[in-house]
Design a protein around this motif. Structure first.
Motif, mmCIF file in Angstrom:
data_model
loop_
_atom_site.group_PDB
_atom_site.id
_atom_site.type_symbol
_atom_site.label_atom_id
_atom_site.label_comp_id
_atom_site.label_asym_id
_atom_site.label_seq_id
_atom_site.Cartn_x
_atom_site.Cartn_y
_atom_site.Cartn_z
ATOM 1 N N LEU A 190 0.756 -0.933 5.540
ATOM 2 C CA LEU A 190 1.947 -1.722 5.842
ATOM 3 C C LEU A 190 2.903 -1.700 4.645
ATOM 4 O O LEU A 190 2.534 -1.295 3.551
ATOM 5 N N ILE A 191 4.129 -2.149 4.860
ATOM 6 C CA ILE A 191 5.130 -2.171 3.793
ATOM 7 C C ILE A 191 5.871 -3.501 3.814
ATOM 8 O O ILE A 191 6.297 -3.968 4.875
ATOM 9 N N LEU A 192 6.017 -4.104 2.638
ATOM 10 C CA LEU A 192 6.888 -5.257 2.502
ATOM 11 C C LEU A 192 8.333 -4.818 2.300
ATOM 12 O O LEU A 192 9.256 -5.356 2.890
ATOM 13 N N LEU A 215 -2.276 -9.200 0.110
ATOM 14 C CA LEU A 215 -1.527 -8.153 -0.579
ATOM 15 C C LEU A 215 -2.143 -6.767 -0.423
ATOM 16 O O LEU A 215 -1.431 -5.762 -0.479
ATOM 17 N N GLY A 216 -3.444 -6.683 -0.232
ATOM 18 C CA GLY A 216 -4.095 -5.380 -0.126
ATOM 19 C C GLY A 216 -3.698 -4.570 1.094
ATOM 20 O O GLY A 216 -4.013 -3.380 1.181
ATOM 21 N N SER A 221 1.671 -2.678 -2.533
ATOM 22 C CA SER A 221 0.950 -3.869 -2.985
ATOM 23 C C SER A 221 0.932 -3.982 -4.512
ATOM 24 O O SER A 221 0.936 -5.097 -5.042
ATOM 25 N N GLU A 222 0.911 -2.863 -5.232
ATOM 26 C CA GLU A 222 0.855 -2.943 -6.689
ATOM 27 C C GLU A 222 2.089 -3.629 -7.247
ATOM 28 O O GLU A 222 1.993 -4.534 -8.084
ATOM 29 N N ASP A 223 3.263 -3.206 -6.769
ATOM 30 C CA ASP A 223 4.486 -3.829 -7.264
ATOM 31 C C ASP A 223 4.614 -5.252 -6.729
ATOM 32 O O ASP A 223 5.049 -6.160 -7.449
ATOM 33 N N ALA A 224 4.231 -5.460 -5.460
ATOM 34 C CA ALA A 224 4.279 -6.804 -4.891
ATOM 35 C C ALA A 224 3.362 -7.747 -5.675
ATOM 36 O O ALA A 224 3.722 -8.900 -5.951
ATOM 37 N N THR A 225 2.192 -7.258 -6.047
ATOM 38 C CA THR A 225 1.250 -8.067 -6.814
ATOM 39 C C THR A 225 1.819 -8.429 -8.173
ATOM 40 O O THR A 225 1.653 -9.556 -8.654
ATOM 41 N N ARG A 226 2.520 -7.489 -8.811
ATOM 42 C CA ARG A 226 3.134 -7.798 -10.106
ATOM 43 C C ARG A 226 4.172 -8.918 -9.970
ATOM 44 O O ARG A 226 4.250 -9.809 -10.821
#
Length: 435
Positions: A190-192, A215-216, A221-226
């Motif tokens: 998926l994409i945010l 988030l996974g 997800s990596e950038d969203a998690t940051r």
């Protein structure tokens, strides 16, 4: 001052077949009873509102949201809050799979494969955008009714703000994690999108992010998690039906809490995935200028046929967390972290959901009337009647028969309100409901 919210997720209205309908309806009745008893034990004796992290419906159909709305009214009443004080985000079951055409499938596949570039390209086309959002055909007016509209450009809609103390507020940001959900979705695909995952900061505000998917589930997800770790204080999700909570230390004096919800009404009920919900209480901890979060997890006891304290899934009957908050303005802090303050447009109006010490009675009355109007206009009357009212009151040209997008429908309504015609709209809705 503390603010408590009843937190529901994955209610799945419409999933029941046969005898499961009677079982799940009984559970929903007992949940209302349990909310009433639990909220009476709070210091305020009432909740500030309800939070629903997606999958309100099972197949994204209008009838499912009609049933959900009636039930949420009763939950809100039991919680002692207004029925307009509800925040929600869509889940994968809130899309109508019958609205996914072959063209929509190709669009979603392209976005899944090519990522942000393809998403940006489709969002530049009004035709493609309308096709992309048509999957939310029944969800969109339901969300508009609660001041939780989807942003039709793949971004964050208007935020809800709750005030805890002088110079200290919570900003609730809602993500559409189902933006590119299709008939079958794969973990990590998926994409945010940048418009959603970029979270702005403001002095004196800490951020609570609401999302259906953890988030996974995202490619980005990596950038969203940051962004979540560095800009948000609490991230609340649903979808996986597996309650959990953890607090991560980002740096000295800065924490982030990741809270995953269980399912209020899971597809199947057993020891692992049973009926669950939470009451989440946010408060200011003055000694350390921190955010205190208390969670009261509730789970179904099948032996007693009622909800009880859940001492298993979230690590205790009433776990308490104190989160380091660099954005709160403490009395001895003269410097603030660098912040980004975006301009708000007409569709991103700040809605203060609890600020009695700052709002005049006249303003509060106007806000309440407007909120109730949105609920009735978008949730309780048909699209044809909404269109007729807007035409009759001159918000759109006479003779207009085409369907309006949800954002344009909201803009037309708000244009009338800004002209001082709120009561005219209320009277028109009254007339429709009396027919």
């Amino acid at each position: 001052m503390s603010l408590a919210f009843v937190h529901l997720s994955d209610i799945h209205f419409g999933q029941e077949k046969g005898g499961d309908l009677y079982i799940n309806n009984d559970v929903k009745e007992r949940l209302i009873d349990d909310v009433r008893q639990l909220v009476a034990q709070l210091p305020s004796r009432k909740a500030a509102g309800l939070i629903v992290t997606g999958d309100i419906a099972y197949a994204g159909k209008e009838a499912e949201y009609k049933e959900a709305g009636l039930w949420l009214d009763r939950v809100a009443q039991a919680a002692g809050c207004k029925k307009t004080d509800i925040q929600l985000v869509p889940g994968n079951h809130d899309i109508d799979r019958d609205e996914i055409t072959k063209a929509t499938e190709l669009m979603l596949q392209s976005i899944t494969t090519e990522g942000q570039q393809a998403l940006d390209g489709f969002l530049r086309s009004p035709v493609d955008t309308a096709l992309l959002y048509r999957r939310f055909l029944a969800y969109q007016p339901f969300a508009q009714a609660y001041r939780c509209p989807l942003d039709d450009q793949g971004g964050q809609p208007e935020a809800h703000v709750a005030h805890l103390a002088e110079g200290r507020s919570l900003r609730f940001i809602r993500l559409n994690s189902a933006l590119i959900c299709s008939k079958r979705d794969t973990h990590g695909k998926l994409i945010l999108g940048a418009r959603q995952r970029v979270i702005a900061q403001r002095p004196g505000e800490e951020i609570v992010v609401l999302s259906h998917h953890p988030l996974g589930w995202f490619q980005d997800s990596e950038d969203a998690t940051r962004y979540i770790r560095n800009r948000a204080r609490v991230f609340i999700s649903g979808h996986e039906h597996n309650p959990s909570v953890r607090v991560e230390s980002v740096r000295q004096g800065q924490d982030v809490m990741m809270l995953a919800a269980g399912a209020t009404v899971p597809p199947t009920q057993h020891d692992t995935f049973t009926y669950t919900y939470n009451v989440i209480e946010f408060g200011w901890e003055p000694e350390t200028d921190s955010l205190e979060v208390k969670v009261r997890p509730r789970a179904w006891d099948d032996e007693q046929k009622r909800f009880v304290n859940d001492a298993v899934r979230l690590g205790g009957q009433q776990p308490r967390f104190v989160l380091g908050c660099p954005n709160f303005r403490g009395p001895n802090q003269s410097e603030q972290a660098e912040t980004v303050t975006p301009e708000l447009n007409d569709e991103q109006v700040e809605i203060v959901i609890s600020a009695p010490e700052q709002a005049h009675a006249q303003d509060e009355k106007m806000t309440d009337e407007y909120s109730l109007l949105l609920l009735r206009f978008f949730r309780d009357i048909s699209p044809d009647n909404r269109l007729k009212i807007l035409v009759d009151l001159g918000a759109i040209p006479p003779g207009w028969t085409d369907a309006l997008s949800q954002p344009n429908e909201r803009r037309a309504l708000d244009a009338l309100v800004k002209k001082g015609r709120l009561q005219d709209i209320v009277q028109a809705v009254d007339q429709v409901e009396q027919q």
